[in-house]
Design a protein around this motif. Structure first.
Motif, mmCIF file in Angstrom:
data_model
loop_
_atom_site.group_PDB
_atom_site.id
_atom_site.type_symbol
_atom_site.label_atom_id
_atom_site.label_comp_id
_atom_site.label_asym_id
_atom_site.label_seq_id
_atom_site.Cartn_x
_atom_site.Cartn_y
_atom_site.Cartn_z
ATOM 1 N N GLY A 39 0.340 -1.089 -0.171
ATOM 2 C CA GLY A 39 0.241 -0.103 0.406
ATOM 3 C C GLY A 39 1.385 1.464 -0.205
ATOM 4 N N ALA A 40 1.921 1.428 0.344
ATOM 5 C CA ALA A 40 2.720 2.349 -0.016
ATOM 6 C C ALA A 40 3.390 2.840 -0.852
ATOM 7 C CB ALA A 40 4.365 1.474 0.367
ATOM 8 N N GLN A 41 2.900 2.578 -2.492
ATOM 9 C CA GLN A 41 2.951 2.649 -3.541
ATOM 10 C C GLN A 41 2.498 2.776 -4.493
ATOM 11 O OE1 GLN A 41 7.208 3.221 -4.669
ATOM 12 N NE2 GLN A 41 7.466 1.055 -5.081
ATOM 13 N N GLU A 60 -1.317 3.011 -3.233
ATOM 14 C CA GLU A 60 -1.371 4.108 -2.462
ATOM 15 C C GLU A 60 -3.023 4.375 -3.133
ATOM 16 O OE1 GLU A 60 0.616 8.645 -2.612
ATOM 17 O OE2 GLU A 60 1.317 6.751 -3.195
ATOM 18 N N ALA A 99 -5.240 2.787 -1.255
ATOM 19 C CA ALA A 99 -5.665 2.732 0.013
ATOM 20 C C ALA A 99 -6.692 4.115 0.890
ATOM 21 C CB ALA A 99 -3.681 3.126 0.390
ATOM 22 N N ARG A 100 -5.693 5.350 -0.658
ATOM 23 C CA ARG A 100 -6.613 6.754 -0.742
ATOM 24 C C ARG A 100 -7.984 6.534 -1.315
ATOM 25 N NH1 ARG A 100 -3.407 11.230 -0.470
ATOM 26 N NH2 ARG A 100 -1.060 10.553 -1.244
ATOM 27 N N VAL A 155 -2.483 0.787 5.684
ATOM 28 C CA VAL A 155 -1.271 1.167 4.529
ATOM 29 C C VAL A 155 0.402 -0.198 5.245
ATOM 30 C CG1 VAL A 155 0.420 2.028 3.272
ATOM 31 C CG2 VAL A 155 -1.496 2.842 4.626
ATOM 32 N N ASP A 201 3.285 -2.534 4.428
ATOM 33 C CA ASP A 201 4.639 -2.727 3.136
ATOM 34 C C ASP A 201 5.895 -3.203 3.736
ATOM 35 O OD1 ASP A 201 5.680 -1.991 0.875
ATOM 36 O OD2 ASP A 201 3.571 -1.097 0.408
ATOM 37 N N GLY A 208 5.608 4.002 3.094
ATOM 38 C CA GLY A 208 4.477 3.332 3.938
ATOM 39 C C GLY A 208 3.833 4.614 4.896
ATOM 40 N N LEU A 254 3.241 7.536 3.677
ATOM 41 C CA LEU A 254 1.602 7.852 3.000
ATOM 42 C C LEU A 254 0.662 8.232 4.588
ATOM 43 C CD1 LEU A 254 -0.468 8.006 0.969
ATOM 44 C CD2 LEU A 254 0.097 5.476 1.220
ATOM 45 N N THR A 301 1.491 3.068 -13.641
ATOM 46 C CA THR A 301 2.472 3.055 -12.413
ATOM 47 C C THR A 301 4.364 2.760 -13.209
ATOM 48 O OG1 THR A 301 2.354 0.629 -12.514
ATOM 49 C CG2 THR A 301 0.780 2.277 -11.063
#
Length: 264
Positions: free
Chosen positions: A16-18, A22, A25-26, A37, A39, A45, A48, A195
């Protein structure tokens, strides 16, 4: 996503960090969920989670480790009093032709993509089933890929792991139902999105001589897509939020393509 309301629910997002994680998660946070989050990238992480603000949190998680999963789930339940959603997003892609197969690369993809997802389901079930520490049922959303439904060169190992996630999802949904766990299990098939992983794939397939350039690789994907564009993170994240919500309450054991029609 005002039509999706996840208020009062706790969601754990792996990787979930990027990138796509990410974005997911948002989206879950925007829908009202309390987000963990998860990771191996502690700095990203934690940053974020701080950006998302209260009450969201970061937890270190190596998805290939049973012990790491146990600790992450226990920490999530301790902090929020429950666990309602697990998104198995963490993934790894290694681009190589079959004639150049490196066993260690394939093992890494199997461990992160397939074993990591299987362990996520295991610990979600144990926490969410009636006798679990959370005990209120819930939903698991696994990230497969359009790579599970098309024959794209140089991603055989990745495609195999994502196809495995498809089958794993359906077996898990059946087990949960038969054993009365009260946990829905679904997966999504994202198309190619811009990505870091998607950009890497385009560059590496061009380096292998499969396309004239990374731009040509992207154009080939767009040409195969009826919607006429690459996917965007929001396209996938919104679908995950839908599957996490009561709007999808009778969707179970399903695979949802979010690929603009590429894999049809």
């Amino acid at each position: 996503m005002t039509q999706i309301d996840l208020t009062g629910r706790t969601a754990l997002v792996t990787g979930g960090a990027q990138g796509l994680g990410e974005g997911i998660a948002r989206a879950l946070a925007d829908a009202g969920a309390q987000v963990i989050v998860a990771d191996i990238q502690d700095d990203l992480g934690a940053k974020l989670a701080e950006t998302l603000g209260e009450p969201h949190r970061f937890v270190h998680l190596d998805v290939t480790s049973d012990e790491s999963w146990s600790a992450a789930v226990a920490s999530s339940i301790e902090q929020f009093g429950g666990l309602d959603v697990v998104v198995n997003n963490a993934g790894l892609e290694v681009t190589q032709l079959l004639v150049d197969t490196e066993p260690d690369d394939v093992r890494r993809m199997l461990e992160v993509n397939l074993l990591g997802t299987m362990l996520g389901i295991k610990h979600a079930f144990r926490a969410m089933r009636p006798d679990g520490a959370a005990g209120q049922g819930g939903t698991v959303i696994n990230l497969a890929s359009v790579a599970a439904t098309i024959a794209f060169p140089a991603i055989a190992g990745y495609s195999a792991t994502k196809s495995g996630i498809d089958r794993l999802t359906r077996v898990a949904a059946m087990e949960s139902g038969k054993l009365g766990y009260g946990v829905r299990v679904n997966c999504v098939y994202p198309g190619l999105i811009a990505t870091a992983m998607g950009q890497k794939l385009a560059a590496e397939t061009a380096q292998l001589g499969l396309f004239e350039s990374p731009e040509a690789a992207v154009s080939a994907v767009v040409d195969l897509t009826p919607s006429g564009r690459l996917g965007e993170i929001a396209d996938i994240a919104d679908a995950v939020a839908f599957l996490a919500s009561d709007a999808s309450r009778f969707v179970n054991g399903a695979g949802l393509p979010i690929d603009g029609g590429m894999g049809m």
